[in-house]
Design a protein around this motif. Sequence first.
Motif, PDB file in Angstrom:
ATOM      1  N   ALA A  87     -34.850  23.108   2.964  1.00 28.53           N
ATOM      2  CA  ALA A  87     -35.264  21.862   3.629  1.00 28.53           C
ATOM      3  C   ALA A  87     -36.660  22.037   4.246  1.00 28.53           C
ATOM      4  CB  ALA A  87     -34.261  21.509   4.720  1.00 28.53           C
ATOM      5  N   ASP A  88     -37.383  20.887   4.389  1.00 27.90           N
ATOM      6  CA  ASP A  88     -38.728  20.975   4.981  1.00 27.90           C
ATOM      7  C   ASP A  88     -38.640  21.517   6.394  1.00 27.90           C
ATOM      8  OD1 ASP A  88     -40.083  19.685   2.772  1.00 27.90           O
ATOM      9  OD2 ASP A  88     -38.937  17.911   3.371  1.00 27.90           O
ATOM     10  N   LYS A  89     -37.646  20.986   7.139  1.00 28.76           N
ATOM     11  CA  LYS A  89     -37.471  21.424   8.527  1.00 28.76           C
ATOM     12  C   LYS A  89     -35.994  21.707   8.749  1.00 28.76           C
ATOM     13  CE  LYS A  89     -41.680  20.743   9.990  1.00 28.76           C
ATOM     14  NZ  LYS A  89     -42.172  19.394  10.127  1.00 28.76           N
ATOM     15  N   ILE A  90     -35.736  22.665   9.617  1.00 29.57           N
ATOM     16  CA  ILE A  90     -34.338  22.944   9.957  1.00 29.57           C
ATOM     17  C   ILE A  90     -34.204  22.902  11.479  1.00 29.57           C
ATOM     18  CG2 ILE A  90     -32.448  24.619   9.789  1.00 29.57           C
ATOM     19  CD1 ILE A  90     -34.016  25.810   7.358  1.00 29.57           C
ATOM     20  N   LEU A  91     -33.181  22.161  11.929  1.00 30.56           N
ATOM     21  CA  LEU A  91     -32.919  22.097  13.364  1.00 30.56           C
ATOM     22  C   LEU A  91     -31.719  22.988  13.646  1.00 30.56           C
ATOM     23  CD1 LEU A  91     -33.393  20.556  16.147  1.00 30.56           C
ATOM     24  CD2 LEU A  91     -31.590  19.031  15.392  1.00 30.56           C
ATOM     25  N   VAL A  92     -31.887  23.917  14.575  1.00 33.59           N
ATOM     26  CA  VAL A  92     -30.776  24.820  14.886  1.00 33.59           C
ATOM     27  C   VAL A  92     -30.169  24.400  16.220  1.00 33.59           C
ATOM     28  CG1 VAL A  92     -30.070  27.226  15.154  1.00 33.59           C
ATOM     29  CG2 VAL A  92     -32.070  26.655  13.765  1.00 33.59           C
ATOM     30  N   LEU A  93     -28.870  24.224  16.228  1.00 35.75           N
ATOM     31  CA  LEU A  93     -28.192  23.839  17.471  1.00 35.75           C
ATOM     32  C   LEU A  93     -27.247  24.953  17.895  1.00 35.75           C
ATOM     33  CD1 LEU A  93     -27.180  20.117  16.861  1.00 35.75           C
ATOM     34  CD2 LEU A  93     -29.033  20.977  18.294  1.00 35.75           C
ATOM     35  N   ASN A  94     -27.173  25.135  19.194  1.00 33.49           N
ATOM     36  CA  ASN A  94     -26.201  26.088  19.719  1.00 33.49           C
ATOM     37  C   ASN A  94     -25.709  25.554  21.056  1.00 33.49           C
ATOM     38  OD1 ASN A  94     -24.594  28.249  20.136  1.00 33.49           O
ATOM     39  ND2 ASN A  94     -26.236  29.735  20.466  1.00 33.49           N
ATOM     40  N   ASP A  95     -24.422  25.295  21.136  1.00 30.79           N
ATOM     41  CA  ASP A  95     -23.828  24.783  22.361  1.00 30.79           C
ATOM     42  C   ASP A  95     -24.575  23.550  22.888  1.00 30.79           C
ATOM     43  OD1 ASP A  95     -22.013  24.678  24.354  1.00 30.79           O
ATOM     44  OD2 ASP A  95     -23.024  26.157  25.629  1.00 30.79           O
ATOM     45  N   GLY A  96     -24.917  22.650  22.001  1.00 34.41           N
ATOM     46  CA  GLY A  96     -25.552  21.383  22.393  1.00 34.41           C
ATOM     47  C   GLY A  96     -27.040  21.512  22.683  1.00 34.41           C
ATOM     48  N   LYS A  97     -27.568  22.726  22.599  1.00 34.56           N
ATOM     49  CA  LYS A  97     -29.008  22.881  22.874  1.00 34.56           C
ATOM     50  C   LYS A  97     -29.748  23.227  21.586  1.00 34.56           C
ATOM     51  CE  LYS A  97     -28.389  25.673  26.582  1.00 34.56           C
ATOM     52  NZ  LYS A  97     -27.143  25.613  27.216  1.00 34.56           N
ATOM     53  N   GLN A  98     -31.018  22.857  21.581  1.00 32.19           N
ATOM     54  CA  GLN A  98     -31.833  23.113  20.404  1.00 32.19           C
ATOM     55  C   GLN A  98     -32.305  24.574  20.446  1.00 32.19           C
ATOM     56  OE1 GLN A  98     -34.687  20.035  19.936  1.00 32.19           O
ATOM     57  NE2 GLN A  98     -36.129  21.280  18.790  1.00 32.19           N
ATOM     58  N   ASP A  99     -32.022  25.307  19.365  1.00 35.91           N
ATOM     59  CA  ASP A  99     -32.477  26.698  19.347  1.00 35.91           C
ATOM     60  C   ASP A  99     -33.398  26.895  18.146  1.00 35.91           C
ATOM     61  OD1 ASP A  99     -32.569  29.373  20.208  1.00 35.91           O
ATOM     62  OD2 ASP A  99     -31.145  29.938  18.649  1.00 35.91           O
ATOM     63  N   GLY A 100     -34.413  26.046  18.078  1.00 35.74           N
ATOM     64  CA  GLY A 100     -35.386  26.184  17.002  1.00 35.74           C
ATOM     65  C   GLY A 100     -35.455  24.961  16.112  1.00 35.74           C
TER      66      GLY A 100
END
Length: 575
Positions: A535-548
């Motif tokens: 994917a062009d961009k990847i959103l990483v989530l952990n426990d409801g928070k953005q981790d990258g």
Amino acid sequence: MFSLLKYAKKYRVQIILGPIFKFLEAVFELLLPIFMAKLIDEGINNKDSSTTIKMALAMFVMTLIGLVCVLICQYFSSIASQGFGTELRNEMMRKINSFSHVEINEYGTSTLITRITNDINQLQLALAMLIRLVVRAPFLSIGSIVMAFIINPKIAWIFVITLPLFSILLFFIMKKTVPLYKKVQEKLDSLNLVVNENLSGVRVIRAFAKKDEEAKKVASVTDDLAISYKTVANISALLNPITTLIMNGAIIFLLYIGGNQVNIGGMKQGEVLALINYMTQMLLALIVVANLVVIFTRAFASANRVNEIFNTEPSVTDLVDQSASWKKENEVLKFSNVGFKYTEKSGYTLKDINFSLKQGETLGIIGPTGSGKSALIQLIPRFYNINKGSLKINNKNIIDYTLEVLRDHIAVVPQNSVLFTGTIRSNLLWGKENATDDECWKALEIAQCADFVKSLPEGLDYKVLAGGKNFSGGQKQRIAIARALIKNPNILILDDSLSALDYKTDLNLRNALNNSMKETTLIIVSQRISSVRSADKILVLNDGKQDGFNNHENLLQISKTYNAIAKSQIEKEEL
Ligand SMILES: Nc1ncnc2c1ncn2[C@@H]1O[C@H](COP(=O)(O)OP(=O)(O)OP(=O)(O)O)[C@@H](O)[C@H]1O
Ligand SMILES: [Mg+2]
């Protein structure tokens, strides 16, 4: 309760005319004993056959007219009550459809089902009884006393004593049973919940060999319901013998006093018989009144439950000045400090989400289970409102669009896709009403299930059973994707929709999507690195928070969560 009567407006005529006809019948019924008294006293006792025949004929005609009146009333009451029920059900369905996910979650489906079926049935019954009995029963009980006074005021006092005695008895029985009926209604709700869960989860129950335990659970709820019903029935059962006792006691009393009067010439035989008739009429009418009270109390409880639905305002609705049209901008999606909570109690499920996406780009969303991926994508078509920050689509606030505009341009394939009873074609047409066969096949082609559908004997017309039970998980997912594709959406969101596909099909599907829907912004939620890495961009989530929020290579360096997921999966693949 009466506020619901507005749904019966169309049947005004029947609701007014029905009781009038029933009233006419009651008048005849009240007059019959008088004619009978005349028939006996003046006809039979005087051996006057012409009076006998006249009276008998009059009684026959009155009964006949009464019968016609009853039929007309029943007919009107059926039309009005059925129409009222249908109207209410449709209106309630419309209301439920306007609910957002918040309200649906809050109520739960089983109580919605009980309300739209059982509760509305109670209301329908109450209206039918209102038309049939509400005028008749009190009229007959009071009319009988009046007639008794007309026949013989000296004996009519027996009526005046019996009436309150009987009413007190009814009052006590009802005082006990009415609250119990309310309980029964609530227990019916929990039975519905348990049965509903059991039937929809029947496969899981078998897989876990929990049949006996679940059967016990259902049995305990049904036993509970049975006990409540039994208690009500036991108390109500008292009604019959006691009323018969009072009725017969009163009749014996009437016969005794009346007989003495006949002997001393103060009264005629026919009059005594007429009085007995009036006594039964009065007491039977009172029993009907008691039943009416029960029916109306139950209807009252049901009306409250129905009104509760009608008075619930959907939390996600169109506002007054939403005029934004869908105009593609370079930046299609922008989350700024977005916070979201499912309920006040649950606290923030998503915190400080910040990212933006360009038209036509592909976004991958990854994160451990429960990290808020599904929550996040449900904000985009505004299934839920955000609680903090701002969410812009094509540079306009999400709130500026009507729900219709949003959902016309955004397609979501949810995590648990549902197919509806019908055919494959009817399911695909949900995406676009007038889609041609070519469009259907093209969508199926991209979704990698054209071959599978072609292999079915009826092709597009292959039957889909309730919930799509005659398809495998992966087949269901792909048909659901095709259904979304046919809409040709501007933003396509796949929530873990590739999870049931093997790696090769998953790859083919993503390639097909990229090649044939270049203009579409694609959002892929997945637990698999392989599904999102390109994917062009990847959103990483952990426990409801953005981790990258970056691409695969960079995230491996900067996001601990991403790195950990990647490591665990790449090792697995190598195995
Ligand atoms: N209707 C709801 N009401 C309250 N809390 C909810 C609701 N749905 C989900 N949650 C909670 O919100 C959190 C995020 O759930 P979400 O479904 O977004 O996770 P997810 O990342 O999609 O997980 P998965 O990969 O398992 O699908 C979880 O802790 C979940 O328990
Ligand atoms: Mg999810």
